[in-house]
Design an enzyme around this catalytic site. Sequence first.
Site, PDB file in Angstrom:
ATOM      1  N   PHE A  37      48.351  29.486  -9.162  1.00 16.67           N
ATOM      2  CA  PHE A  37      48.531  28.957  -7.817  1.00 16.67           C
ATOM      3  C   PHE A  37      48.379  27.425  -7.833  1.00 16.67           C
ATOM      4  O   PHE A  37      49.187  26.697  -7.270  1.00 16.67           O
ATOM      5  CB  PHE A  37      47.496  29.604  -6.890  1.00 16.67           C
ATOM      6  CG  PHE A  37      47.625  29.190  -5.465  1.00 16.67           C
ATOM      7  CD1 PHE A  37      48.620  29.711  -4.663  1.00 16.67           C
ATOM      8  CD2 PHE A  37      46.733  28.267  -4.921  1.00 16.67           C
ATOM      9  CE1 PHE A  37      48.745  29.322  -3.339  1.00 16.67           C
ATOM     10  CE2 PHE A  37      46.851  27.877  -3.597  1.00 16.67           C
ATOM     11  CZ  PHE A  37      47.857  28.410  -2.806  1.00 16.67           C
ATOM     12  N   ASP A  38      47.342  26.953  -8.524  1.00 14.98           N
ATOM     13  CA  ASP A  38      47.106  25.513  -8.625  1.00 14.98           C
ATOM     14  C   ASP A  38      48.277  24.826  -9.308  1.00 14.98           C
ATOM     15  O   ASP A  38      48.690  23.743  -8.927  1.00 14.98           O
ATOM     16  CB  ASP A  38      45.819  25.228  -9.422  1.00 14.98           C
ATOM     17  CG  ASP A  38      44.588  25.503  -8.583  1.00 14.98           C
ATOM     18  OD1 ASP A  38      44.732  25.591  -7.351  1.00 14.98           O
ATOM     19  OD2 ASP A  38      43.488  25.649  -9.160  1.00 14.98           O
ATOM     20  N   LYS A 119      22.486  11.863  -0.268  1.00 16.28           N
ATOM     21  CA  LYS A 119      23.659  11.236   0.356  1.00 16.28           C
ATOM     22  C   LYS A 119      24.769  12.263   0.530  1.00 16.28           C
ATOM     23  O   LYS A 119      25.425  12.652  -0.430  1.00 16.28           O
ATOM     24  CB  LYS A 119      24.133  10.080  -0.533  1.00 16.28           C
ATOM     25  CG  LYS A 119      25.285   9.298   0.021  1.00 16.28           C
ATOM     26  CD  LYS A 119      25.502   8.044  -0.816  1.00 16.28           C
ATOM     27  CE  LYS A 119      26.662   7.223  -0.322  1.00 16.28           C
ATOM     28  NZ  LYS A 119      27.956   7.885  -0.487  1.00 16.28           N
ATOM     29  N   LYS A 285      16.129   3.653   0.883  1.00 18.57           N
ATOM     30  CA  LYS A 285      15.992   2.558   1.844  1.00 18.57           C
ATOM     31  C   LYS A 285      14.557   2.085   1.820  1.00 18.57           C
ATOM     32  O   LYS A 285      13.643   2.919   1.837  1.00 18.57           O
ATOM     33  CB  LYS A 285      16.311   3.056   3.258  1.00 18.57           C
ATOM     34  CG  LYS A 285      17.695   3.594   3.410  1.00 18.57           C
ATOM     35  CD  LYS A 285      17.874   4.235   4.781  1.00 18.57           C
ATOM     36  CE  LYS A 285      19.221   4.925   4.834  1.00 18.57           C
ATOM     37  NZ  LYS A 285      19.334   5.787   6.005  1.00 18.57           N
ATOM     38  N   CYS A 403      55.781  -8.604 -20.889  1.00 18.86           N
ATOM     39  CA  CYS A 403      55.464  -7.961 -19.611  1.00 18.86           C
ATOM     40  C   CYS A 403      56.551  -6.929 -19.284  1.00 18.86           C
ATOM     41  O   CYS A 403      57.727  -7.278 -19.240  1.00 18.86           O
ATOM     42  CB  CYS A 403      55.368  -9.002 -18.508  1.00 18.86           C
ATOM     43  SG  CYS A 403      55.269  -8.283 -16.874  1.00 18.86           S
ATOM     44  N   CYS A 406      58.620  -8.319 -16.029  1.00 17.34           N
ATOM     45  CA  CYS A 406      59.489  -9.500 -16.002  1.00 17.34           C
ATOM     46  C   CYS A 406      59.872  -9.994 -17.395  1.00 17.34           C
ATOM     47  O   CYS A 406      60.660 -10.929 -17.517  1.00 17.34           O
ATOM     48  CB  CYS A 406      58.821 -10.625 -15.212  1.00 17.34           C
ATOM     49  SG  CYS A 406      57.374 -11.304 -16.037  1.00 17.34           S
ATOM     50  N   CYS A 427      50.237 -11.140 -18.146  1.00 20.12           N
ATOM     51  CA  CYS A 427      51.608 -11.638 -18.074  1.00 20.12           C
ATOM     52  C   CYS A 427      51.518 -13.136 -17.810  1.00 20.12           C
ATOM     53  O   CYS A 427      50.714 -13.582 -16.996  1.00 20.12           O
ATOM     54  CB  CYS A 427      52.313 -10.938 -16.918  1.00 20.12           C
ATOM     55  SG  CYS A 427      53.819 -11.728 -16.381  1.00 20.12           S
ATOM     56  N   CYS A 434      57.184 -12.804 -11.247  1.00 15.83           N
ATOM     57  CA  CYS A 434      57.120 -11.453 -11.820  1.00 15.83           C
ATOM     58  C   CYS A 434      57.063 -10.457 -10.661  1.00 15.83           C
ATOM     59  O   CYS A 434      56.169 -10.527  -9.820  1.00 15.83           O
ATOM     60  CB  CYS A 434      55.881 -11.309 -12.707  1.00 15.83           C
ATOM     61  SG  CYS A 434      55.619  -9.622 -13.290  1.00 15.83           S
TER      62      CYS A 434
HETATM   63  S1  IVH Z   1      22.585   4.419   5.657  1.00 15.05           S
HETATM   64  C1  IVH Z   1      22.815   0.717   6.007  1.00 15.05           C
HETATM   65  N1  IVH Z   1      21.838   6.805   4.962  1.00 15.05           N
HETATM   66  O1  IVH Z   1      26.859   6.452   2.682  1.00 15.05           O
HETATM   67  C2  IVH Z   1      23.440   1.475   5.013  1.00 15.05           C
HETATM   68  N2  IVH Z   1      24.126   6.238   4.651  1.00 15.05           N
HETATM   69  O2  IVH Z   1      27.925   3.991   1.201  1.00 15.05           O
HETATM   70  C3  IVH Z   1      24.460   2.504   5.270  1.00 15.05           C
HETATM   71  N3  IVH Z   1      25.511   8.060   3.775  1.00 15.05           N
HETATM   72  O3  IVH Z   1      28.917   4.961   5.077  1.00 15.05           O
HETATM   73  C4  IVH Z   1      24.123   3.703   5.985  1.00 15.05           C
HETATM   74  N4  IVH Z   1      23.889   9.554   3.643  1.00 15.05           N
HETATM   75  O4  IVH Z   1      28.590   7.473   5.195  1.00 15.05           O
HETATM   76  C5  IVH Z   1      22.870   5.946   5.036  1.00 15.05           C
HETATM   77  N5  IVH Z   1      21.009   8.890   4.444  1.00 15.05           N
HETATM   78  C6  IVH Z   1      22.035   8.044   4.503  1.00 15.05           C
HETATM   79  C7  IVH Z   1      23.343   8.419   4.117  1.00 15.05           C
HETATM   80  C8  IVH Z   1      24.374   7.473   4.197  1.00 15.05           C
HETATM   81  C9  IVH Z   1      25.193   9.327   3.466  1.00 15.05           C
HETATM   82  C10 IVH Z   1      26.858   7.464   3.645  1.00 15.05           C
HETATM   83  C11 IVH Z   1      27.401   6.832   4.890  1.00 15.05           C
HETATM   84  C12 IVH Z   1      27.709   5.397   4.530  1.00 15.05           C
HETATM   85  C13 IVH Z   1      27.773   5.467   3.037  1.00 15.05           C
HETATM   86  C14 IVH Z   1      27.364   4.157   2.419  1.00 15.05           C
END
Ligand code: IVH
Length: 676
Positions: A37-38, A119, A285, A403, A406, A427, A434
Amino acid sequence: MGKEEIKKNYLEKIKKFRHYNQNYYDKNKSLVADAEFDNLKVEILDLEKKYKFLKNPYSPSSSVGFKPSKNFQKIKHKVPMLSLGNAFIEQDLLNFEKRILNFISQKENFEIFYSAEPKIDGISASLIYKNGKFISGLSRGDGKEGEDITTNLATIKDIPKKILSKDFPEEIDIRGEVFIQNSDFEVLKEKFANPRNAASGSLRQKNPEDTKKIPLKFIAYTFGFEKGLKVGNQFEFLKKLNEWGFKTNPMNKLINGVKNLMINYYEIEKKRTQLNFDIDGIVYKINNFQLQKRLGNVANAPRWAIAHKFASNKAISKILGIEIQIGRTGALTPVAKIKPISIGGVLVSNATLHNEDEINRKDIRVGDIVTVERAGDVIPHILSVDVKKRSKNSSKFLFPNKCPSCGSKTIKEFNEITKKNDAVRRCTSEGYECKKIAIEKLKHFVSKEAFNIEGFGKKIVENFWKLKLIKLPQDIFLLDFKKIEKMEGWGKQSVANLKYSIEQKKNISLEKFIYSLGIRHIGLENAKLLSKYFKSFSNLKELSKNNKYNELLNIDGIGETQVNSVKNFFNNKANLNVIEKLQKILTIKDSLFQKKNGLLKNQTFLLTGKLNGISRVEAKSLIEENSGSTISTVSKKLDYLIVGEKPTKRKVETAKELKISILDQNQFLKMLNKTS
Ligand code: IVH
């Protein structure tokens, strides 16, 4: 094969694809193995790539009904939505912590607490609440401006519409991630490549009823603008979010020191495959808000946070061919065309080979069986070659010395700084001569960070180039719209829209203009530095007229590499010609970086020696925030020399000779009304 035959062959495949799909969904029957399928999917996609006239609503490439709509209103974020820098290994984290300690001028024994948050790989959104009521919601967009997707967000159950808690701020933008659970994605697999695409597609449905059908989730993790937030650190904020009715990630943790971050990282990485949602790393953070504020941002990411990405996914495939791509700066980049293979849910058919040296070092050849790695959003690359599986008649890959676009000679430049030849071959054409370079330059010119002309994407650049409508950047502003209106795929309205977007961008900031010129080694950050220093484009041009390029070395952050590149750029007649034409068409706004009337207005500073509790970078930011500027040599242009511990003696002596005011740390802070 004729056009008709190609189409017939294509439609047969689509028919088969539909048949398999229908059986799978309506009758719960898999007629073929997943791999077959893929394969069929890949064949269809390949045909579409090769023959642009092939299109069909039932094709796996077609996201009918899920296309991002242009109908959403654009709204500015009150506080920009930033992105994050990446870390991959422990050393990256150690460097991150070191940068922070340097900035705040602290020693290694200073303990930093981090909020460590898995994340989620989804789509970020900003929810605006006023007096406890959900008022509107925006997508991230380009970070500065998002789309108003309020009605779609309102369909998400995890998003509270009314919050009655007494301590909920009067106004706040709650930010977090919209995503789809893997179990829910199962039934959407046919329509989207991965859960992230599914979340993004459904969030941007024109009709919120369609969004509602897809089980989107929301996890909150930060805020933008706020009025009345009474919380002092991130972890406490996450707790509050819960109390106010938001979902937060149950795996969030408060951790001190890099060692413990690593322990947590490995623990979560192990659990990763068992989770019902995709995570691609952990966000760290700095916990303390005051410290966050002090650290501030660089370009478009905070200094106080970083994303620690998980190790990549790997797969084995075969190199079908090696293609040479030519970039904006003339660099020849080899790309391996590999037998399409799914890595971590994404179909991969290209892998970068970086440069000529990399091919030689790994002796990569067409026909080789290789391990391909895909890490996060980075372009997949070849990790290793299985030499045992190589056929006897395979031959070494010969990198072209002309190149391919070009025909100009290609060379490896000698790098004065490393005293070695570059790994990259380039190049040698003038640039716009180019074809491939010119097209890439134009793509850069219209790109998001540069002119950001809405509706003028890469495809249009290629198309307009082919039709000889544009050759040089200025041609974009001199387009023959009457002609475009008659072209296939264009109508009165779409041409009017394009004309409007182009017209709007004739007014441009100095920083963006410099960036858009595509000078090698002058990315966003350096363009900012140049515009801050020169304030107006005529000042920058003056420099080229008088050949005073060394003056650029006065700018903190600009080195010899950049200076040489700027010099080369302005010594090129083709570039000067483009600039001259553009200057006639555009209004380039002078840089307004500094607060106009800050406490240090019109004063120049130079710091020598170490200050107590303030790093060099922070001192510089402080000066600039207050309308002052910094220079790097003691001359008559200098107003104040700030002297810290162990200053450079000569600087102090010269300053005395020139009768320049000398300040110690306290006197300097007094000027800013900041004495401790
Ligand atoms: S803080 C101030 N916290 O990661 C910094 N982001 O690359 C940015 N994300 O666009 C946001 N989990 O979509 C923060 N616990 C979390 C997060 C998070 C996922 C994503 C978010 C952001 C991207 C940054």
